[in-house]
Scaffold this motif. Structure first.
Motif, PDB file in Angstrom:
ATOM      1  N   ARG A 143       0.827  -1.206   0.000  1.00 46.87           N
ATOM      2  CA  ARG A 143       0.000   0.000   0.000  1.00 46.87           C
ATOM      3  C   ARG A 143       0.860   1.255   0.000  1.00 46.87           C
ATOM      4  O   ARG A 143       0.458   2.300  -0.510  1.00 46.87           O
ATOM      5  CB  ARG A 143      -0.938   0.020   1.209  1.00 46.87           C
ATOM      6  CG  ARG A 143      -2.069  -0.986   1.105  1.00 46.87           C
ATOM      7  CD  ARG A 143      -3.128  -0.735   2.148  1.00 46.87           C
ATOM      8  NE  ARG A 143      -3.786   0.564   1.964  1.00 46.87           N
ATOM      9  CZ  ARG A 143      -4.820   0.971   2.684  1.00 46.87           C
ATOM     10  NH1 ARG A 143      -5.310   0.178   3.635  1.00 46.87           N
ATOM     11  NH2 ARG A 143      -5.361   2.148   2.472  1.00 46.87           N
ATOM     12  N   GLY A 144       2.040   1.160   0.593  1.00 46.52           N
ATOM     13  CA  GLY A 144       2.997   2.257   0.515  1.00 46.52           C
ATOM     14  C   GLY A 144       2.577   3.514   1.240  1.00 46.52           C
ATOM     15  O   GLY A 144       2.979   4.614   0.846  1.00 46.52           O
ATOM     16  N   GLU A 145       1.802   3.372   2.290  1.00 43.11           N
ATOM     17  CA  GLU A 145       1.360   4.530   3.059  1.00 43.11           C
ATOM     18  C   GLU A 145       2.160   4.593   4.359  1.00 43.11           C
ATOM     19  O   GLU A 145       1.979   3.771   5.258  1.00 43.11           O
ATOM     20  CB  GLU A 145      -0.137   4.443   3.354  1.00 43.11           C
ATOM     21  CG  GLU A 145      -0.991   4.492   2.085  1.00 43.11           C
ATOM     22  CD  GLU A 145      -2.479   4.384   2.384  1.00 43.11           C
ATOM     23  OE1 GLU A 145      -2.858   4.483   3.569  1.00 43.11           O
ATOM     24  OE2 GLU A 145      -3.249   4.209   1.430  1.00 43.11           O
ATOM     25  N   TYR A 146       3.039   5.588   4.450  1.00 44.78           N
ATOM     26  CA  TYR A 146       3.953   5.671   5.584  1.00 44.78           C
ATOM     27  C   TYR A 146       3.196   5.759   6.908  1.00 44.78           C
ATOM     28  O   TYR A 146       3.545   5.078   7.879  1.00 44.78           O
ATOM     29  CB  TYR A 146       4.878   6.880   5.429  1.00 44.78           C
ATOM     30  CG  TYR A 146       5.758   7.085   6.648  1.00 44.78           C
ATOM     31  CD1 TYR A 146       6.899   6.314   6.821  1.00 44.78           C
ATOM     32  CD2 TYR A 146       5.434   8.024   7.621  1.00 44.78           C
ATOM     33  CE1 TYR A 146       7.692   6.475   7.940  1.00 44.78           C
ATOM     34  CE2 TYR A 146       6.217   8.191   8.738  1.00 44.78           C
ATOM     35  CZ  TYR A 146       7.347   7.413   8.894  1.00 44.78           C
ATOM     36  OH  TYR A 146       8.115   7.566  10.009  1.00 44.78           O
ATOM     37  N   ARG A 147       2.165   6.587   6.970  1.00 39.20           N
ATOM     38  CA  ARG A 147       1.433   6.762   8.224  1.00 39.20           C
ATOM     39  C   ARG A 147       0.787   5.450   8.682  1.00 39.20           C
ATOM     40  O   ARG A 147       0.742   5.155   9.878  1.00 39.20           O
ATOM     41  CB  ARG A 147       0.350   7.841   8.075  1.00 39.20           C
ATOM     42  CG  ARG A 147       0.881   9.258   8.096  1.00 39.20           C
ATOM     43  CD  ARG A 147      -0.254  10.244   7.896  1.00 39.20           C
ATOM     44  NE  ARG A 147       0.238  11.615   7.924  1.00 39.20           N
ATOM     45  CZ  ARG A 147       0.172  12.398   8.985  1.00 39.20           C
ATOM     46  NH1 ARG A 147      -0.347  11.943  10.112  1.00 39.20           N
ATOM     47  NH2 ARG A 147       0.636  13.632   8.930  1.00 39.20           N
ATOM     48  N   LEU A 148       0.283   4.663   7.732  1.00 40.43           N
ATOM     49  CA  LEU A 148      -0.326   3.384   8.077  1.00 40.43           C
ATOM     50  C   LEU A 148       0.720   2.417   8.626  1.00 40.43           C
ATOM     51  O   LEU A 148       0.494   1.766   9.668  1.00 40.43           O
ATOM     52  CB  LEU A 148      -1.006   2.788   6.848  1.00 40.43           C
ATOM     53  CG  LEU A 148      -1.646   1.402   7.038  1.00 40.43           C
ATOM     54  CD1 LEU A 148      -2.750   1.461   8.077  1.00 40.43           C
ATOM     55  CD2 LEU A 148      -2.190   0.883   5.703  1.00 40.43           C
ATOM     56  N   LYS A 218       9.662  12.082   7.480  1.00 39.83           N
ATOM     57  CA  LYS A 218       8.588  12.506   8.382  1.00 39.83           C
ATOM     58  C   LYS A 218       8.714  13.969   8.786  1.00 39.83           C
ATOM     59  O   LYS A 218       7.726  14.687   8.888  1.00 39.83           O
ATOM     60  CB  LYS A 218       8.577  11.626   9.634  1.00 39.83           C
ATOM     61  CG  LYS A 218       7.420  11.914  10.591  1.00 39.83           C
ATOM     62  CD  LYS A 218       7.449  10.988  11.776  1.00 39.83           C
ATOM     63  CE  LYS A 218       6.290  11.280  12.718  1.00 39.83           C
ATOM     64  NZ  LYS A 218       4.995  10.805  12.189  1.00 39.83           N
ATOM     65  N   ASP A 315      10.948   6.112  -2.634  1.00 37.47           N
ATOM     66  CA  ASP A 315       9.498   6.313  -2.660  1.00 37.47           C
ATOM     67  C   ASP A 315       8.812   4.984  -2.372  1.00 37.47           C
ATOM     68  O   ASP A 315       9.013   3.994  -3.084  1.00 37.47           O
ATOM     69  CB  ASP A 315       9.084   6.841  -4.035  1.00 37.47           C
ATOM     70  CG  ASP A 315       7.603   7.154  -4.128  1.00 37.47           C
ATOM     71  OD1 ASP A 315       6.876   6.863  -3.153  1.00 37.47           O
ATOM     72  OD2 ASP A 315       7.177   7.685  -5.168  1.00 37.47           O
ATOM     73  N   LYS A 317       6.017   3.919  -2.953  1.00 39.17           N
ATOM     74  CA  LYS A 317       5.136   3.417  -4.001  1.00 39.17           C
ATOM     75  C   LYS A 317       5.837   3.204  -5.340  1.00 39.17           C
ATOM     76  O   LYS A 317       5.189   2.812  -6.315  1.00 39.17           O
ATOM     77  CB  LYS A 317       3.944   4.373  -4.180  1.00 39.17           C
ATOM     78  CG  LYS A 317       3.032   4.413  -2.962  1.00 39.17           C
ATOM     79  CD  LYS A 317       1.773   5.224  -3.213  1.00 39.17           C
ATOM     80  CE  LYS A 317       0.854   5.176  -2.003  1.00 39.17           C
ATOM     81  NZ  LYS A 317      -0.416   5.922  -2.219  1.00 39.17           N
TER      82      LYS A 317
END
Length: 408
Positions: A143-148, A218, A315, A317
């Motif tokens: 998914r490549g979502e850092y916050r998740l 971040k 990156d 993603k």
């Protein structure tokens, strides 16, 4: 939770999730079972050393806006020197992480086995856990979502901390002996390699790549340095508390009882007759959390290190970044599913880690004294602490190489 509070935790929690893996659980348990509370001081030193190095890595990432891999690539401008640096990082971080990834997946599987055996009183004829754990890690990383990813790892570290501390409370440790072990260094006969293992599982080079890259992602700008330090001073000691709790639990439960622990699977099973189902459940939860959190961070750290040293944009993603972590995840899953014990790969990882740890520490000290950092360079006190850690990493490297050659 306010935005400011959210910004104060994150990358350092990933570091804690990375260094508390199944290998740490086993090393800490064996230290407690064999030597009681006597080696807790080694963990205290390792926690302080990790705080020192990780603060430098985070500061480097925030001030330069780049991870450690990118900085290494820029420092080694000569083609031959750059080629050697790339070969060292790729072999130690990428191949090493692939070797240990199987242990992370197996450790998480053993935690689930402990939970299911406590509930159903039996094991599955064929364990589905390695494939399910790998699938969960794949979905989250893809998914490549850092916050998740960060949120999941923060939750796992908190769950792991609660599980191991609660297990410690059930075993009713000897508190005076515990504090004596923390504050009075001693090395019982035959405990030298165990001291090396305890420090080596906490102070690891790939965490410096992971931390510098995620901190630069971040936090933007030097005004965020206080938040980054707060993250470090909360998360790393919390991870250290987990390791201390594991040693103390094993010391309280097994030291002096003439019980033999062969591996991670024995720990949860051995606690059950002594302290009931609750202890086995808690240890199972802790072992699962330790395994799956490390199974997430090991591929991620390898991808950050590889992309940085090769000049690829880090990156989450991008296909190149995904292929890097996917290779680590696939290799570890294959070894875990087929129950392969990758002795030669582990041997190579030990050799590479022994070479890389002092090299990365020395590079970090060099970079943190670079004029371009201006007022964010190391202070004399920080350099003194850093040099002390460097000396210890040199000893660790030599011992790691010596033990690795025993496989030949």
């Amino acid at each position: 939770m306010t935005r400011h509070q959210r910004l104060s935790i994150g990358p350092a929690t990933m570091v804690a999730a990375a260094f508390i893996g199944p290998g740490t659980v086993v090393s800490a348990s064996l230290a407690g079972a064999n030597y009681g509370y006597a080696l807790l001081w080694a963990l205290l030193f390792a926690i302080l050393a990790s705080v020192i190095l990780q603060e430098m890595a985070a500061r480097l990432g925030i001030v330069t806006g780049q991870g450690l891999g990118e900085n290494i690539r820029q420092t080694f401008s000569q083609p031959l020197a750059r080629l050697l640096a790339i070969a060292l990082v790729v072999s130690a971080i990428v191949i090493g992480n692939a070797a240990y990834q199987s242990g992370n997946i197996v450790g998480a599987s053993l935690g689930l086995d402990a939970l299911t055996s406590a509930t159903f009183g039996r094991q599955f004829p064929f364990s589905p856990w390695p494939l399910l754990i790998a699938a969960a890690a794949f979905c989250l990383l893809w998914r490549g979502e850092y916050r998740l990813i960060e949120g999941v790892l923060v939750s796992l570290v908190l769950l792991m901390s609660l599980a191991f501390v609660a297990t410690l409370a059930l075993t009713e440790p000897d508190l005076p002996a515990l504090f004596k072990g923390l504050l009075r260094p001693s090395i019982p006969t035959g405990a030298g390699l165990t001291v090396i293992a305890l420090i080596g599982t906490t102070v690891v080079p790939y965490n410096l790549f992971l931390h510098s890259a995620t901190a630069s992602r971040k936090w933007r700008g030097v005004d965020s340095l206080p938040q980054a330090r707060k993250d470090i001073f909360i998360s790393i000691p919390l991870g250290g508390l987990v390791s201390i709790a594991i040693v103390a639990t094993a010391a309280s439960a097994f030291f002096g009882r003439q019980m033999t622990l062969g591996g991670a699977a024995d720990i949860a099973q051995s606690l059950r007759p002594l302290f009931g189902d609750g202890a086995q459940y808690l240890m199972g939860v802790g072992l699962f959390s330790a395994g799956i959190s490390s199974a997430l961070t090991a591929p991620l750290a390898a991808a950050y290190a590889l992309s940085g040293i090769l000049g690829i944009k880090p990156d989450l993603k991008s296909m190149a970044f995904r292929l890097a972590w996917l290779a680590i995840l696939a290799a570890g899953t294959l070894a875990a599913t087929l129950e392969i014990r990758p002795v030669r790969l582990i041997w190579f990882a030990q050799v590479a880690n022994g070479l890389l740890l002092p090299v990365v520490t020395a590079f970090l000290l060099w970079e943190m004294n670079a004029p371009r950092l201006g007022k964010f360079r190391n202070s004399p006190l920080q350099n003194t602490f850093g040099l002390l850690v460097l000396l210890v990493t040199l000893v660790l490297g030599a011992k790691s190489l010596a033990s690795a050659f025993e496989y030949l």
